[in-house]
Structure formats: C-alpha cells, structure tokens
Design an enzyme around this catalytic site. Structure first.
Site, PDB file in Angstrom:
ATOM      1  N   PHE A  45       0.849  -1.193   0.000  1.00  0.00           N
ATOM      2  CA  PHE A  45       0.000   0.000   0.000  1.00  0.00           C
ATOM      3  C   PHE A  45       0.883   1.241   0.000  1.00  0.00           C
ATOM      4  CE2 PHE A  45      -2.487   3.445   1.809  1.00  0.00           C
ATOM      5  CZ  PHE A  45      -3.645   3.354   1.045  1.00  0.00           C
TER       6      PHE A  45
ATOM      7  N   ASP B  60       9.165   2.793   1.588  1.00  0.00           N
ATOM      8  CA  ASP B  60       7.977   3.521   2.017  1.00  0.00           C
ATOM      9  C   ASP B  60       7.873   3.351   3.534  1.00  0.00           C
ATOM     10  OD1 ASP B  60       5.478   4.345   2.793  1.00  0.00           O
ATOM     11  OD2 ASP B  60       4.423   3.488   1.066  1.00  0.00           O
TER      12      ASP B  60
ATOM     13  N   LYS C  16       2.287   9.962   8.105  1.00  0.00           N
ATOM     14  CA  LYS C  16       1.565   9.456   9.279  1.00  0.00           C
ATOM     15  C   LYS C  16       2.080  10.024  10.612  1.00  0.00           C
ATOM     16  CE  LYS C  16      -1.172   5.644   7.674  1.00  0.00           C
ATOM     17  NZ  LYS C  16      -0.836   5.005   6.392  1.00  0.00           N
TER      18      LYS C  16
HETATM   19  C1  LIG Z   1      -1.011   5.317   4.974  1.00  0.00           C
HETATM   20  C2  LIG Z   1       0.051   4.919   4.034  1.00  0.00           C
HETATM   21  C3  LIG Z   1       0.251   5.621   2.825  1.00  0.00           C
HETATM   22  C4  LIG Z   1      -0.666   6.746   2.370  1.00  0.00           C
HETATM   23  O1  LIG Z   1      -0.612   7.837   3.217  1.00  0.00           O
HETATM   24  P1  LIG Z   1      -1.744   8.985   3.104  1.00  0.00           P
HETATM   25  O2  LIG Z   1      -1.294   9.998   4.122  1.00  0.00           O
HETATM   26  O3  LIG Z   1      -3.039   8.345   3.418  1.00  0.00           O
HETATM   27  O4  LIG Z   1      -1.701   9.503   1.719  1.00  0.00           O
HETATM   28  C5  LIG Z   1       1.306   5.252   2.029  1.00  0.00           C
HETATM   29  N1  LIG Z   1       2.126   4.247   2.372  1.00  0.00           N
HETATM   30  C6  LIG Z   1       1.969   3.540   3.516  1.00  0.00           C
HETATM   31  C7  LIG Z   1       2.929   2.455   3.857  1.00  0.00           C
HETATM   32  C8  LIG Z   1       0.923   3.856   4.375  1.00  0.00           C
HETATM   33  O5  LIG Z   1       0.749   3.146   5.498  1.00  0.00           O
END
Ligand SMILES: *Cc1c(COP(=O)(O)O)cnc(C)c1O
Length: 406
Positions: free
Chosen positions: A140, A225, A254
């Site tokens: 994700f 990420d 986050k």
């Molecule tokens: C939550 C998340 C995202 C997306 O972040 P947003 O602030 O919702 O755009 C991307 N990568 C990872 C691993 C995430 O947990």
C-alpha cells in the site's frame, strides 16, 4: 439561517462522499491515550487514528509548538522558504541517511514524489528503456493514481483504469522472484519494511538485502515507504535503521506530524538533484504550522530513552496479547515490530477482523484492522503502562464477548 443542531453520524451520509464508512461514535476530545465521544464515553486508544497520533492526543510539546507557530506565521508558499521547514529539514538530514528533503502533506504525496523522482532520475541518467518500477503484491503506497498503481491491491485500482504503466508486481518476501525480475530495465524497487495496510507483514532481512544488492548491480534506486513504519513506530527512528539496509529514497508521513498533516520524501543529494527547479511541487509542502509540529515530534522521538520505551512497551503489549490468546485461541500469530503489531486470526475467525473493531468500541477500546484477517494495534509511542493494561483488559473482554455463544 445556519443549522445549529449538533452534528451527528447521520450528517455524514447526508453531506459527505460515500467513500468512507465511519463507525457510529464521533470522538470529540482526546488526552494522551484516552478519547471521549459525543456521549461522554471514554475509550483507550490502541489505534492513533491509523498510526498517526503517535505521541497520544494533545501532547503538551505539540500543542505548544502549534500554538506558538499559529501566532507567528501560517503560510508563505514555496516562493519563499521558512524557518520551521529549514529547521525540520536539517534535523531529518542529521538523523537519517538522507542529504535532501522534499515536504508535502500526506503519505500518498510523499510516495508520488518518490515515484516521479525515480523516473526522472532514470530519464536523466539512462536510456528510455530503463523505466520499470518493481513493487509487491499487497503493498500500500497511497491513493493517487500513480501510488495505487504501484500498490499491490487490485481492489484499489479497479474502475480507475487506464493506469500508469511500467510497474511490475512480485510476491512479497520472495527473493528468487526478485532476482529473476530485476534487470537493466528496472529503475527502482519500492518496498515497505513492514507491509502495514497489507496485514502487518515484516519484510525478511534477506529480502531487503537482496533488493539492495540487486539495485546496486542494476543501477536502480531502492525506495523504502516508511509512511507507517517511520517516526519511532517500530522502536527505531526509521525501520531501515535496524534492517542493515539503507535506501536511496525514503517516504514518510503518518506519525511524522503526530496528527498534523505533513509528509516528506528523503533522498541522497545525487538522487534528489533530479527534482530540479520546476519539476515538482506542492502549495502546502513545507507549511510552517506543519513543520513546527513535526519538529516538536522529532524533538520528542529523537531520544534513545523514548525509542527504548517503544521497545519496552512492545514487549508488554505482546505479552498481554499472548496471554489473551492463551485464554481464547483467536490468533494464529502475533507479529510486527515495536508498536506496530498485527494479530492474524485463526482459520475459523478469518474474514471477521471488523467484528473486533465494533466489539472494541462497545468495550471502550479503539483498535484497527489490516485487511479482513488481521487486527492491527498501533498505540501511542508514549502510552502509560496503566492505559496499556486497561486497553488489554478491554481487549480481553472483547475476546470473551465474541467467543461467548450468541
Ligand atoms: C497510509 C500509508 C500511505 C498513504 O498515506 P496517506 O497519508 O493516506 O496519503 C502510504 N504508504 C503507507 C505504507 C501507508 O501506510
């Protein structure tokens, strides 16, 4: 006349896009790891939004930083720079592998910048055949069209085609598949050190090492990420720090702002150079309010005692979860690192993670899911032991209520 009646959950269905299905309770106040709803009911917070409010609610250092900046300067755009952004960028470079930082307001934007950067870097340094991004099933990376396309969950791209091309998805943690797939056409490998939304699945150390080695051999960039794993969540400032592998680019968001929207893309200077003047940008990127709060978050978590506290709390939480599991036999496995933990449900409970979420609310506990089969826990990095124990006691009651014959 403006309607002054209290906002209720029904207003959501009346006025807002139907892309979310919020729970019935509406939280109105939070303090530390406790939250209160409109009816005055109190909850223990094992969710932190979604691993966002990592220092709990209304942490005094964050409230002070926000109030201080709110009375000083809110916004100047990137036509000029500003002091909070400069201080935060310096701190991020001092504390990580990175030499350069790009600011934005969310994880999706941080990844969008990272993915555009790997393409631009390839375009600056190689021929047109080197554009392939390798990513992983179940990953994700956000909800923009590029980031859902690099993400590995078909349910998030269906109906949004045509999608950007040049993206290959491989099974996660499969070193052999990775070795077969990476070639001179690969411009980047993109990976979460722990797949968060995908089920709290840690990347195997040998998998990350193989990714690094293959990137070096094929002159590709390694992108981590760390939107969810970063900012102290795993007990390291960033998860890469204890993996033995250093990426070329890292995205984060986050927990970075502890609840204030802010994200960042970090890179070495050789790589960052490719986002030259005019190639990319964001109106809110580097916003002084966001950066002042993120700086206060960094000041709290860049402290070996706080990070050791995350690891200690992790052990306490795992021990509590194992004890609950000894009594009820609901979890096949408890996994993850630091305060990002996943409890995978046993066969007969598969597909029912959301039942735990609603039963949790009924018992005064906020938890998360990571897909239909995994309960995800992401409490505050500084949660007091008594709140942790109270949350575990409530989770025990959740398990008992679900196990009880209807
Ligand atoms: C939550 C998340 C995202 C997306 O972040 P947003 O602030 O919702 O755009 C991307 N990568 C990872 C691993 C995430 O947990």
């Amino acid at each position: 006349m403006t309607d002054k009646s209290p906002a209720t959950r029904a207003s959501f269905d009346q006025y807002m896009f139907p892309n979310y299905a919020p729970l019935d309770v509406i939280p109105v106040r939070g303090q530390g790891s406790r939250v209160w709803d409109q009816a005055g009911r109190e909850y223990v917070d094992f969710a932190c939004g979604i691993a966002v409010s990592s220092l709990g609610h209304c942490h005094p250092a964050l409230v002070a930083a926000l109030n201080e900046q709110a009375g000083r300067l809110w916004h100047v755009s990137n036509v000029m720079t500003n002091e909070p952004a400069l201080r935060l960028a310096r701190k991020l470079c001092e504390e990580t592998f990175a030499d350069r930082v790009y600011f934005c307001s969310s994880g999706g934007e941080a990844n969008e910048a990272a993915f555009k950067l790997v393409r631009k870097y390839a375009s600056d340094h190689s021929g047109p055949e080197k554009r392939e991004i390798i990513a992983f099933e179940n990953a994700f990376h956000g909800r923009t069209l590029f980031t859902v396309s690099v993400g590995g969950q078909a349910k998030y791209t269906q109906g949004f085609e045509p999608l950007p091309g040049g993206i290959t998805h491989l099974p996660f943690n499969d070193v052999e598949a990775l070795e077969r797939a990476v070639t001179g056409r690969t411009c980047a490998i993109v990976v979460e050190p722990i797949q968060g939304e995908g089920g709290v699945l840690p990347a195997a150390p040998e998998f990350l090492r193989a990714a690094r080695e293959l990137c070096d051999r094929h002159e590709a960039l390694l992108v981590f990420d760390e939107v969810q794993t970063g900012n102290g969540r795993t007990g390291d400032l960033y998860a890469y720090m204890s993996s033995g592998v250093t990426p070329d680019i890292m995205s984060t968001a986050k927990g970075m702002g502890g609840g204030f929207p802010v994200g960042a893309t970090l890179a070495t200077s050789a790589v960052a150079k490719s986002l030259a003047v005019g190639t990319h940008g964001s109106t809110y990127g580097g916003n002084p309010l966001a950066c002042a709060v993120a700086e206060a978050v960094m000041d709290v978590i860049c402290n070996p005692e706080v990070l050791a506290g995350v690891r200690r709390r992790s052990e306490r939480l795992i021990a509590g979860l194992e004890a609950i599991n000894d009594r009820y036999g609901l979890f096949r496995e408890v996994r993850g690192r630091g305060l990002l933990l996943g409890c995978e449900l046993v066969e007969e409970w598969r597909g029912r993670s959301r039942d735990f979420l609603s039963a949790g609310l009924a018992e005064g506990l906020m938890i998360l899911v990571a897909g239909p089969d995994v309960i995800r826990l992401a409490p505050s990095l500084v949660i007091p032991d008594e709140d942790m124990d109270e949350g575990l006691a409530r989770l025990d009651r959740v398990a008992a209520s679900l196990k009880a014959p209807a």
